[in-house]
Structures are given as C-alpha cells and as structure tokens.
Design a protein around this motif. Structure first.
Motif, PDB file in Angstrom:
ATOM      1  N   PRO A   8      -7.850  -0.361 -19.324  1.00  0.00           N
ATOM      2  CA  PRO A   8      -6.664   0.233 -18.723  1.00  0.00           C
ATOM      3  C   PRO A   8      -6.892   1.632 -18.175  1.00  0.00           C
ATOM      4  O   PRO A   8      -6.147   2.077 -17.333  1.00  0.00           O
ATOM      5  CB  PRO A   8      -5.654   0.256 -19.887  1.00  0.00           C
ATOM      6  N   GLN A   9      -7.977   2.313 -18.619  1.00  0.00           N
ATOM      7  CA  GLN A   9      -8.251   3.642 -18.092  1.00  0.00           C
ATOM      8  C   GLN A   9      -8.671   3.585 -16.631  1.00  0.00           C
ATOM      9  O   GLN A   9      -8.630   4.576 -15.932  1.00  0.00           O
ATOM     10  CB  GLN A   9      -9.364   4.324 -18.902  1.00  0.00           C
ATOM     11  N   GLN A  10      -9.122   2.415 -16.176  1.00  0.00           N
ATOM     12  CA  GLN A  10      -9.548   2.271 -14.800  1.00  0.00           C
ATOM     13  C   GLN A  10      -8.442   1.566 -14.014  1.00  0.00           C
ATOM     14  O   GLN A  10      -8.130   0.408 -14.284  1.00  0.00           O
ATOM     15  CB  GLN A  10     -10.834   1.451 -14.716  1.00  0.00           C
ATOM     16  N   PRO A  11      -7.788   2.232 -13.078  1.00  0.00           N
ATOM     17  CA  PRO A  11      -6.673   1.619 -12.368  1.00  0.00           C
ATOM     18  C   PRO A  11      -7.108   0.388 -11.607  1.00  0.00           C
ATOM     19  O   PRO A  11      -8.178   0.337 -11.019  1.00  0.00           O
ATOM     20  CB  PRO A  11      -6.227   2.731 -11.398  1.00  0.00           C
ATOM     21  N   ALA A  12      -6.253  -0.667 -11.675  1.00  0.00           N
ATOM     22  CA  ALA A  12      -6.555  -1.918 -10.983  1.00  0.00           C
ATOM     23  C   ALA A  12      -6.527  -1.723  -9.476  1.00  0.00           C
ATOM     24  O   ALA A  12      -7.270  -2.373  -8.746  1.00  0.00           O
ATOM     25  CB  ALA A  12      -5.558  -2.992 -11.402  1.00  0.00           C
ATOM     26  N   LEU A  13      -5.650  -0.825  -9.004  1.00  0.00           N
ATOM     27  CA  LEU A  13      -5.518  -0.581  -7.572  1.00  0.00           C
ATOM     28  C   LEU A  13      -5.916   0.852  -7.241  1.00  0.00           C
ATOM     29  O   LEU A  13      -5.709   1.763  -8.032  1.00  0.00           O
ATOM     30  CB  LEU A  13      -4.074  -0.820  -7.123  1.00  0.00           C
ATOM     31  N   LEU A  14      -6.478   1.024  -6.059  1.00  0.00           N
ATOM     32  CA  LEU A  14      -6.754   2.364  -5.541  1.00  0.00           C
ATOM     33  C   LEU A  14      -5.707   2.660  -4.478  1.00  0.00           C
ATOM     34  O   LEU A  14      -5.453   1.828  -3.597  1.00  0.00           O
ATOM     35  CB  LEU A  14      -8.162   2.419  -4.930  1.00  0.00           C
ATOM     36  N   GLU A  15      -5.101   3.831  -4.534  1.00  0.00           N
ATOM     37  CA  GLU A  15      -4.040   4.178  -3.597  1.00  0.00           C
ATOM     38  C   GLU A  15      -4.249   5.585  -3.049  1.00  0.00           C
ATOM     39  O   GLU A  15      -4.501   6.521  -3.797  1.00  0.00           O
ATOM     40  CB  GLU A  15      -2.671   4.101  -4.278  1.00  0.00           C
ATOM     41  N   VAL A  16      -4.132   5.708  -1.745  1.00  0.00           N
ATOM     42  CA  VAL A  16      -4.090   7.003  -1.076  1.00  0.00           C
ATOM     43  C   VAL A  16      -2.921   6.921  -0.101  1.00  0.00           C
ATOM     44  O   VAL A  16      -3.008   6.261   0.934  1.00  0.00           O
ATOM     45  CB  VAL A  16      -5.400   7.323  -0.326  1.00  0.00           C
ATOM     46  N   GLY A  17      -1.823   7.546  -0.460  1.00  0.00           N
ATOM     47  CA  GLY A  17      -0.611   7.393   0.329  1.00  0.00           C
ATOM     48  C   GLY A  17      -0.155   5.948   0.307  1.00  0.00           C
ATOM     49  O   GLY A  17      -0.060   5.334  -0.754  1.00  0.00           O
ATOM     50  N   ASP A  18       0.109   5.372   1.483  1.00  0.00           N
ATOM     51  CA  ASP A  18       0.546   3.970   1.549  1.00  0.00           C
ATOM     52  C   ASP A  18      -0.619   3.015   1.794  1.00  0.00           C
ATOM     53  O   ASP A  18      -0.419   1.837   2.063  1.00  0.00           O
ATOM     54  CB  ASP A  18       1.613   3.783   2.633  1.00  0.00           C
ATOM     55  N   LEU A  19      -1.848   3.522   1.683  1.00  0.00           N
ATOM     56  CA  LEU A  19      -3.039   2.690   1.813  1.00  0.00           C
ATOM     57  C   LEU A  19      -3.435   2.231   0.411  1.00  0.00           C
ATOM     58  O   LEU A  19      -3.676   3.054  -0.476  1.00  0.00           O
ATOM     59  CB  LEU A  19      -4.175   3.484   2.459  1.00  0.00           C
ATOM     60  N   PRO A  21      -9.728  -3.752  -5.687  1.00  0.00           N
ATOM     61  CA  PRO A  21     -11.152  -4.065  -5.767  1.00  0.00           C
ATOM     62  C   PRO A  21     -11.448  -5.470  -6.264  1.00  0.00           C
ATOM     63  O   PRO A  21     -12.434  -6.081  -5.859  1.00  0.00           O
ATOM     64  CB  PRO A  21     -11.685  -3.021  -6.761  1.00  0.00           C
ATOM     65  N   VAL A  22     -10.610  -5.999  -7.158  1.00  0.00           N
ATOM     66  CA  VAL A  22     -10.871  -7.315  -7.731  1.00  0.00           C
ATOM     67  C   VAL A  22     -10.569  -8.425  -6.728  1.00  0.00           C
ATOM     68  O   VAL A  22     -11.373  -9.340  -6.528  1.00  0.00           O
ATOM     69  CB  VAL A  22     -10.060  -7.512  -9.021  1.00  0.00           C
ATOM     70  N   ARG A  23      -9.426  -8.350  -6.066  1.00  0.00           N
ATOM     71  CA  ARG A  23      -9.047  -9.375  -5.092  1.00  0.00           C
ATOM     72  C   ARG A  23      -9.661  -9.120  -3.719  1.00  0.00           C
ATOM     73  O   ARG A  23      -9.545  -9.928  -2.816  1.00  0.00           O
ATOM     74  CB  ARG A  23      -7.518  -9.423  -4.957  1.00  0.00           C
ATOM     75  N   ARG A  24     -10.306  -7.954  -3.556  1.00  0.00           N
ATOM     76  CA  ARG A  24     -10.898  -7.549  -2.275  1.00  0.00           C
ATOM     77  C   ARG A  24      -9.841  -7.603  -1.171  1.00  0.00           C
ATOM     78  O   ARG A  24     -10.056  -8.173  -0.096  1.00  0.00           O
ATOM     79  CB  ARG A  24     -12.106  -8.429  -1.911  1.00  0.00           C
ATOM     80  N   ALA A  25      -8.701  -6.989  -1.465  1.00  0.00           N
ATOM     81  CA  ALA A  25      -7.581  -6.984  -0.525  1.00  0.00           C
ATOM     82  C   ALA A  25      -7.190  -5.551  -0.191  1.00  0.00           C
ATOM     83  O   ALA A  25      -7.292  -4.649  -1.031  1.00  0.00           O
ATOM     84  CB  ALA A  25      -6.384  -7.721  -1.133  1.00  0.00           C
ATOM     85  N   VAL A  26      -6.735  -5.350   1.058  1.00  0.00           N
ATOM     86  CA  VAL A  26      -6.310  -4.025   1.519  1.00  0.00           C
ATOM     87  C   VAL A  26      -4.994  -4.177   2.261  1.00  0.00           C
ATOM     88  O   VAL A  26      -4.798  -5.145   3.013  1.00  0.00           O
ATOM     89  CB  VAL A  26      -7.365  -3.394   2.467  1.00  0.00           C
TER      90      VAL A  26
END
Length: 232
Positions: free
Chosen positions: A121-132, A136-141
């Motif tokens: 849980p210390q590693q966020p499932a999603l990476l977010e910069v603003g609305d981007l 990483p797991v689903r390889r989706a953007v």
C-alpha cells in the motif's frame, strides 16, 4: 514496469533480461550484492528479482538492509537453494515470493505480475500529475475522461517522468531507465519519443505538460499549476 535483476550468473542474467524485456519490462541488472543494494536504494523499481548466492553481500543481507530502511519494493528471491528453511528465511526477512532454479519463465512472469497486482500500500497503484493518470499494472493512461493509447516505449517514457513529477530528468537517465543499460544507440532517440508523447498527451488537450530544459533534460508538470506544486 521497471525490474531490478540481481544475478551473478551472466548467461542466466542475460536470458532473464531478454525475456522480461520481450514482455514489456524495463530491466536493470546488477551482478553483486553491494551493486544490487545500491541500485535498489537509489533508484525506483516496481519489483526486484534477487538471487541469494551473490558476491559481496548475499541476497538475504541485501533484503535485510532494504527492509530495515523501509524500502518496500516487492522482492522475489531467485535461487538454486530449495530447502524449506531457505524459503522460510527469505519470507521471514520480507521477501514477497520465492522461485527456485531451474524455473519456468512462464511461471516467473506470472508470479511477477501477481506481485505487482498486490503491491504494498505504500506504493500508489496509480500515478497522477494533474488530470493525467497512469496505471502501471493495467498499462493504461487517461487524461481527464479520455483514454490515451501509447506504444510500449511511449508508455515507459511517460511512466519514468511521472515517477519524478516536477524534476528535470536528463536524456542519459531516460535512456538508462526506459531503453535500459544495454542500449547503444544515440541519446537523441529521447527527443523523437518526447515528440511522439507530446502529440498524444498534450497537443489534443491544448496542454504543455512536458517542458524542455535545453542542456539539462525534460520535466513533466501539471501545467495548470506551478511546477513546485506537482505531485504523483
């Protein structure tokens, strides 16, 4: 996905590296315990594949150091040892999985993907910069409510930048982190792929998220706010 492979058998290390690269992973290889510990401590990885019998420091010692410093990157122990006590020792020290040599590459890949799905849980499932947003797991953007389709290399480049929001990242670091340390081509390939990426994540949305700092590198920001306020 970035993998650190710590393995001192050159042929096995190269075979695993090539196989993981073919599956879409970006792989860094360390051949000694001290080098593996340094890289695991200083660089961000999604998962570490760690041999037990290593020169300099054993895999057990590397893992012990990582967990003592609260480095919670998932670790798979990869070793010729197959005794129950060896497995118990590795798991007790904080390993997430254990695979003995010789092993099935299909099983290795399946277990690595399973480890990533249940990442700490210390590693966020999603990476977010603003609305981007990058998964990483689903390889989706996606940006806002629109999905963005990226090639393997474009995805790796964006992920590398999104893990360092607001930081100026050099071409050398991008080549090493996205193309891996065995790439021998020109660093200008980064400029080409930055251009491809801008056309997909910025131009259609009227944004300027990827900034060029001539002579220094590239910076990913939330272009609705000052760079210092960006977060991931």
């Amino acid at each position: 996905m970035r993998v650190l492979l710590v393995e001192d058998e050159p042929r096995l290390a190269e075979t695993v590296r090539r196989g993981l690269a073919a599956e879409g992973f970006t792989v860094q290889v360390a051949a000694t315990g001290p080098d593996g510990l340094r890289r695991a401590t200083d660089e961000p990885f999604d998962v570490i594949v760690l041999d037990i019998m290593l020169p300099g420091l054993s895999g057990y010692e590397v893992l012990r150091h990582l967990r003592r410093t609260d480095k919670m990157t998932p670790v798979m122990m990869l070793t010729a040892k197959d005794g129950e006590f060896d497995q118990a020792d590795a798991l007790d020290l904080g390993a997430d999985d254990y695979l003995t040599k010789p092993f099935s590459f299909v099983v290795l890949i399946a277990r690595l993907r399973a480890m990533l799905r249940r990442r700490a849980p210390q590693q966020p499932a999603l990476l977010e910069v603003g609305d981007l947003v990058l998964d990483p797991v689903r390889r989706a953007v996606r940006r806002g409510d629109r999905d963005i389709v990226l090639t393997f290399r474009e995805f790796g480049l964006l992920e590398f930048l999104m893990r360092r929001p607001g930081a100026v990242v050099t071409k050398t670091d991008l080549v090493r982190g996205v193309w891996d340390e065995h790439y021998e081509g020109p660093e200008n390939v980064v400029e080409v792929y930055i251009g491809y990426l801008r056309k997909k994540i910025d131009t259609p949305f009227g944004r300027n998220s990827i900034r060029t700092h001539r002579g220094a590198g590239y910076q990913l920001i939330d272009d609705h706010r000052p760079a210092a306020a960006c977060r991931a």
